[in-house]
Design an enzyme around this catalytic site. Structure first.
Site, PDB file in Angstrom:
ATOM      1  N   HIS A  10      18.731  33.172  -8.854  1.00 60.14           N
ATOM      2  CA  HIS A  10      19.773  34.058  -8.327  1.00 60.14           C
ATOM      3  C   HIS A  10      20.958  34.126  -9.286  1.00 60.14           C
ATOM      4  O   HIS A  10      22.106  34.234  -8.872  1.00 60.14           O
ATOM      5  CB  HIS A  10      20.239  33.573  -6.948  1.00 60.14           C
ATOM      6  CG  HIS A  10      19.161  33.651  -5.910  1.00 60.14           C
ATOM      7  ND1 HIS A  10      19.316  33.131  -4.644  1.00 60.14           N
ATOM      8  CD2 HIS A  10      17.928  34.186  -5.939  1.00 60.14           C
ATOM      9  CE1 HIS A  10      18.205  33.340  -3.948  1.00 60.14           C
ATOM     10  NE2 HIS A  10      17.344  33.973  -4.720  1.00 60.14           N
TER      11      HIS A  10
HETATM   12  P1  FAD Z   1      16.547  43.350 -12.375  1.00 61.85           P
HETATM   13  O1  FAD Z   1      15.856  43.659 -11.120  1.00 61.85           O
HETATM   14  O2  FAD Z   1      16.034  42.243 -13.212  1.00 61.85           O
HETATM   15  O3  FAD Z   1      16.565  44.705 -13.202  1.00 61.85           O
HETATM   16  C1  FAD Z   1      16.863  44.779 -14.559  1.00 61.85           C
HETATM   17  C2  FAD Z   1      15.851  45.722 -15.205  1.00 61.85           C
HETATM   18  O4  FAD Z   1      16.370  46.129 -16.453  1.00 61.85           O
HETATM   19  C3  FAD Z   1      14.511  45.049 -15.473  1.00 61.85           C
HETATM   20  O5  FAD Z   1      13.483  45.858 -14.970  1.00 61.85           O
HETATM   21  C4  FAD Z   1      14.470  44.927 -16.995  1.00 61.85           C
HETATM   22  O6  FAD Z   1      13.185  45.026 -17.537  1.00 61.85           O
HETATM   23  C5  FAD Z   1      15.333  46.099 -17.421  1.00 61.85           C
HETATM   24  N1  FAD Z   1      15.998  45.929 -18.719  1.00 61.85           N
HETATM   25  C6  FAD Z   1      16.699  44.851 -19.142  1.00 61.85           C
HETATM   26  N2  FAD Z   1      17.188  45.075 -20.368  1.00 61.85           N
HETATM   27  C7  FAD Z   1      16.794  46.328 -20.718  1.00 61.85           C
HETATM   28  C8  FAD Z   1      16.984  47.122 -21.886  1.00 61.85           C
HETATM   29  N3  FAD Z   1      17.720  46.691 -22.919  1.00 61.85           N
HETATM   30  N4  FAD Z   1      16.413  48.363 -21.937  1.00 61.85           N
HETATM   31  C9  FAD Z   1      15.685  48.837 -20.890  1.00 61.85           C
HETATM   32  N5  FAD Z   1      15.471  48.103 -19.755  1.00 61.85           N
HETATM   33  C10 FAD Z   1      16.034  46.874 -19.676  1.00 61.85           C
HETATM   34  N6  FAD Z   1      15.808  37.550  -4.407  1.00 61.85           N
HETATM   35  C11 FAD Z   1      15.628  37.677  -3.080  1.00 61.85           C
HETATM   36  O7  FAD Z   1      16.439  38.300  -2.392  1.00 61.85           O
HETATM   37  N7  FAD Z   1      14.542  37.100  -2.474  1.00 61.85           N
HETATM   38  C12 FAD Z   1      13.621  36.362  -3.164  1.00 61.85           C
HETATM   39  O8  FAD Z   1      12.659  35.885  -2.564  1.00 61.85           O
HETATM   40  C13 FAD Z   1      13.819  36.190  -4.566  1.00 61.85           C
HETATM   41  N8  FAD Z   1      12.964  35.437  -5.305  1.00 61.85           N
HETATM   42  C14 FAD Z   1      13.056  35.482  -6.664  1.00 61.85           C
HETATM   43  C15 FAD Z   1      12.020  34.919  -7.439  1.00 61.85           C
HETATM   44  C16 FAD Z   1      12.018  35.104  -8.811  1.00 61.85           C
HETATM   45  C17 FAD Z   1      10.913  34.503  -9.631  1.00 61.85           C
HETATM   46  C18 FAD Z   1      13.057  35.869  -9.447  1.00 61.85           C
HETATM   47  C19 FAD Z   1      13.069  36.094 -10.944  1.00 61.85           C
HETATM   48  C20 FAD Z   1      14.098  36.395  -8.690  1.00 61.85           C
HETATM   49  C21 FAD Z   1      14.100  36.214  -7.309  1.00 61.85           C
HETATM   50  N9  FAD Z   1      15.081  36.788  -6.522  1.00 61.85           N
HETATM   51  C22 FAD Z   1      14.932  36.862  -5.167  1.00 61.85           C
HETATM   52  C23 FAD Z   1      16.296  37.391  -7.131  1.00 61.85           C
HETATM   53  C24 FAD Z   1      16.283  38.922  -7.210  1.00 61.85           C
HETATM   54  O9  FAD Z   1      14.968  39.399  -7.395  1.00 61.85           O
HETATM   55  C25 FAD Z   1      17.195  39.347  -8.356  1.00 61.85           C
HETATM   56  O10 FAD Z   1      18.491  38.810  -8.146  1.00 61.85           O
HETATM   57  C26 FAD Z   1      17.354  40.848  -8.452  1.00 61.85           C
HETATM   58  O11 FAD Z   1      16.071  41.420  -8.504  1.00 61.85           O
HETATM   59  C27 FAD Z   1      18.161  41.231  -9.672  1.00 61.85           C
HETATM   60  O12 FAD Z   1      18.305  42.622  -9.701  1.00 61.85           O
HETATM   61  P2  FAD Z   1      19.014  43.388 -10.920  1.00 61.85           P
HETATM   62  O13 FAD Z   1      18.957  44.859 -10.620  1.00 61.85           O
HETATM   63  O14 FAD Z   1      20.348  42.799 -11.164  1.00 61.85           O
HETATM   64  O15 FAD Z   1      18.091  43.050 -12.158  1.00 61.85           O
END
Ligand code: FAD
Length: 588
Positions: free
Chosen positions: A523
């Site tokens: 997280h």
């Molecule tokens: P992300 O969803 O990571 O989105 C970022 C995206 O940007 C990715 O697809 C990446 O590939 C892309 N990206 C990055 N850099 C670039 C670039 N330079 N060019 C193009 N694309 C790029 N949360 C819950 O609520 N419940 C759970 O059960 C839970 N379990 C988890 C288990 C794991 C193993 C993980 C890793 C996370 C978990 N989480 C859970 C946390 C939650 O999934 C994350 O906090 C959330 O998905 C983050 O969202 P975000 O939009 O900030 O980033």
């Protein structure tokens, strides 16, 4: 025993009665389908010199990026650039039983990219359309209303944006035995009341939602793209954005973001640009690691750090990459008479002290699955803890995982109870290690550097001890007489996930146990804080045409688990932007 069993039975009956009511909460009138999903094209299909320009270019098709792109496309032309591939047709993404296999896949284009924080904790970040929702444990639980007030969101719009997500991809779990045991144990241990099946963040014990359906099939943020206008939404996969392009001509008060440079799956470079409308924007939704990394690579950050990497400075801002935090997690392994069915996270105990108790259990039941793993806590997925610097490698994790094959089978009969702390006060930072966007930056979380975090960890372990002493958990042990805390602490240190140098007092000092067995629940957040890197509307301070919408803007991870609020935020910000530009004509 008799009276506490009756209490549990009462709660079970109550849950059954509540369930049909809850099941109808927020369900769509018409079932949501993927028929409007836009074509998912490879980045190499993007032609240089292409005349099309966009109202919005979104970097990162993740948890926030997908709902944001879908919403903006209802009125404007949107280009969504995602560095990873498609989640569709990938069994490791789609099936819960393959959760561990997906996370341990170290291929350079796998949906999960491992990184090791300088603290020595192995972690993972998403690299796939749908982002974290494609590799996570699926648990769905909203932020508290106090969180919503703290961040200054419009509550009415929040209350519309959560159901927009839920009716498309969220379900109620068919609660697994291990999760039911935790529910009962929490209640017997006094983490009350029982709040039934609810997405809401309320003190006590509850069962939350999940993005896995009853067959174990995962629904992801990528599905939310089907709620957009496919004619207005272009999605490119394997498009790694390495730079935001600015117009810094003299006479401009602020540098203006006008486009991006990206690399396709064949390593070819491309550029994409916004149209000339003054409201057009680049929106970075690349996650808490990817977003500060991209700002730094594009010249926004501490000038000395940028100069060290020969990056031309567009804007000096010493706060980019600062205030990174990760909710520390510690777990207790509980051996059981027979191996419990696999479960990730379904039940949570929310304590007044800001410590959350969750559980996971069992093996993947897939024939494709690796054997001898500990589910969500597997060493295979990098749940190692602080090990001496020279040993902090993924290879060390794999070696450990391999050696586990020699462990007696019994050590894999069991489940885990996890405790993690809300809003850690220990924070760290992110800095570039090089200028290749594909490589991880160096991230430091400084787990437990703040004494209050350590105190709360100890409180969490003591809460688990109370749960273990309940009848519900005694019944699960081999002789039905329960387990001593010393024994489970000992097993937790030795048998599961750690390569850490052991301390002789690990089982006597809970502080030492916390420090030595700290792992992540993934997280992590921060790096682009409000008031420091972005304004209240998440526009990057000091430049124009650039916004951030993802977990990097948070000073505290929302809810017990963040994905619900991050997806909601994507929808929410999309609606906010449309309403700002179009007023009532936005129609959303
Ligand atoms: P992300 O969803 O990571 O989105 C970022 C995206 O940007 C990715 O697809 C990446 O590939 C892309 N990206 C990055 N850099 C670039 C670039 N330079 N060019 C193009 N694309 C790029 N949360 C819950 O609520 N419940 C759970 O059960 C839970 N379990 C988890 C288990 C794991 C193993 C993980 C890793 C996370 C978990 N989480 C859970 C946390 C939650 O999934 C994350 O906090 C959330 O998905 C983050 O969202 P975000 O939009 O900030 O980033």
């Amino acid at each position: 025993m008799a009276s506490s069993s009756r209490v549990v039975l009462f709660f079970e009956l109550l849950a059954c009665l509540l369930c049909p009511f809850e099941l109808s909460q927020g369900k769509a009138k018409e079932p949501f389908t993927l028929k409007n999903l836009p074509p998912l094209q490879k980045a190499s299909s993007y032609h240089a010199g292409c005349a099309t320009t966009y109202d919005y270019i979104i970097v990162g098709g993740g948890t926030a990026g997908c709902p944001l792109a879908a919403t903006l496309s209802l009125r404007y032309r949107v280009l969504l650039l995602e560095r990873g591939g498609s989640p569709y047709g990938n069994r490791n993404v789609s099936y819960m039983e393959n959760f561990h296999i997906g996370l341990m896949n170290r291929a350079p284009d796998s949906p999960s990219q491992a990184f090791i924080s300088t603290d020595g904790v192995i972690n993972a970040r998403a690299r796939v359309l749908g982002g974290g929702t494609c590799i996570n444990a699926g648990f769905y639980s909203r932020a508290s209303s106090s969180f919503i007030q703290e961040v200054g969101w419009d509550e009415d719009l929040v209350n519309k944006s959560f159901p927009w997500v839920e009716e498309k991809i969220v379900q109620w779990p068919k609660i697994a035995p291990w999760q039911a045991a935790l529910r009962d144990g929490l209640l017997q241990a006094g983490v009350a009341p029982f709040n039934g099946y609810t997405y809401d963040h309320v003190s006590g014990t509850k069962v939350g939602g999940t993005i896995f359906d009853e067959t174990g099939y995962r629904h992801t943020a990528a599905d939310l793209l089907a709620a957009g206008d496919p004619d207005n939404l272009r999605v490119l996969l394997h498009a790694s954005v390495h730079k935001i392009v600015f117009d810094s001509r003299q006479g401009r008060l602020k540098a203006r973001a006008i486009g991006v440079q990206f690399t396709d799956e064949n390593g070819r470079h491309h550029q994409a640009f916004l149209n000339s409308n003054k409201d057009s924007e680049i929106i970075v939704s690349a996650g808490a690691i990817g977003t500060p990394q991209l700002l730094l690579l594009s010249g926004i950050g501490p000038k000395n750090d940028l100069k060290n990497h020969n990056i031309p400075v567009v804007l000096h801002n010493k706060y980019v990459g600062k205030g990174m935090a990760d909710n520390p997690m510690n777990s207790i392994f509980i051996p059981t008479r027979s191996p419990p069915r696999q479960s990730l996270i379904e039940t949570v105990g929310i304590t007044e002290e800001g410590v959350f108790i969750e559980a996971s259990s069992g093996f993947g039941q897939s024939s494709e699955s690796v054997h001898c793993h500990h589910g969500i806590m597997s060493a295979e997925i990098g749940q190692l803890s602080t090990i001496p610097p020279k040993q902090r490698t993924l290879e060390a994790a794999q070696k450990y995982a391999h050696n586990k094959l020699n462990l007696p089978k019994e050590v894999f009969h069991g489940g885990f109870i996890l405790e993690k702390i809300d809003g850690p006060l220990s924070t760290g930072h992110l800095v570039l290690t090089d200028t290749d966007v594909r490589n991880n930056p160096a991230v430091t979380f400084n787990y437990f550097s703040h004494p209050q975090d350590l105190n709360r960890c100890v409180y969490g372990i003591k809460t688990i001890e109370r749960i273990l002493k309940t009848n519900r958990f005694s019944e699960l042990s081999a002789d039905g007489a329960g387990l001593s805390m010393e024994r489970v602490l000992n097993m937790s240190v030795q048998a599961n996930v750690n390569l850490i140098p052991k301390h002789t007092n690990d089982t006597e000092s809970l502080e030492q146990f916390c420090k030595d067995t700290v792992i992540t629940i993934w997280h992590y957040h921060g790096g682009c804080h409000v008031g420091k890197v972005v304004d209240q509307h998440y526009r990057v301070l000091g430049v124009s045409g650039l916004r951030v919408v993802d977990g990097s803007i948070f000073s505290r991870s929302p809810g017990t688990n963040p994905q619900a609020t991050v997806m909601m935020m994507g929808r929410y910000m999309g609606v906010k932007i449309l309403r700002k530009r179009l007023g009532r004509a936005a129609g959303v």
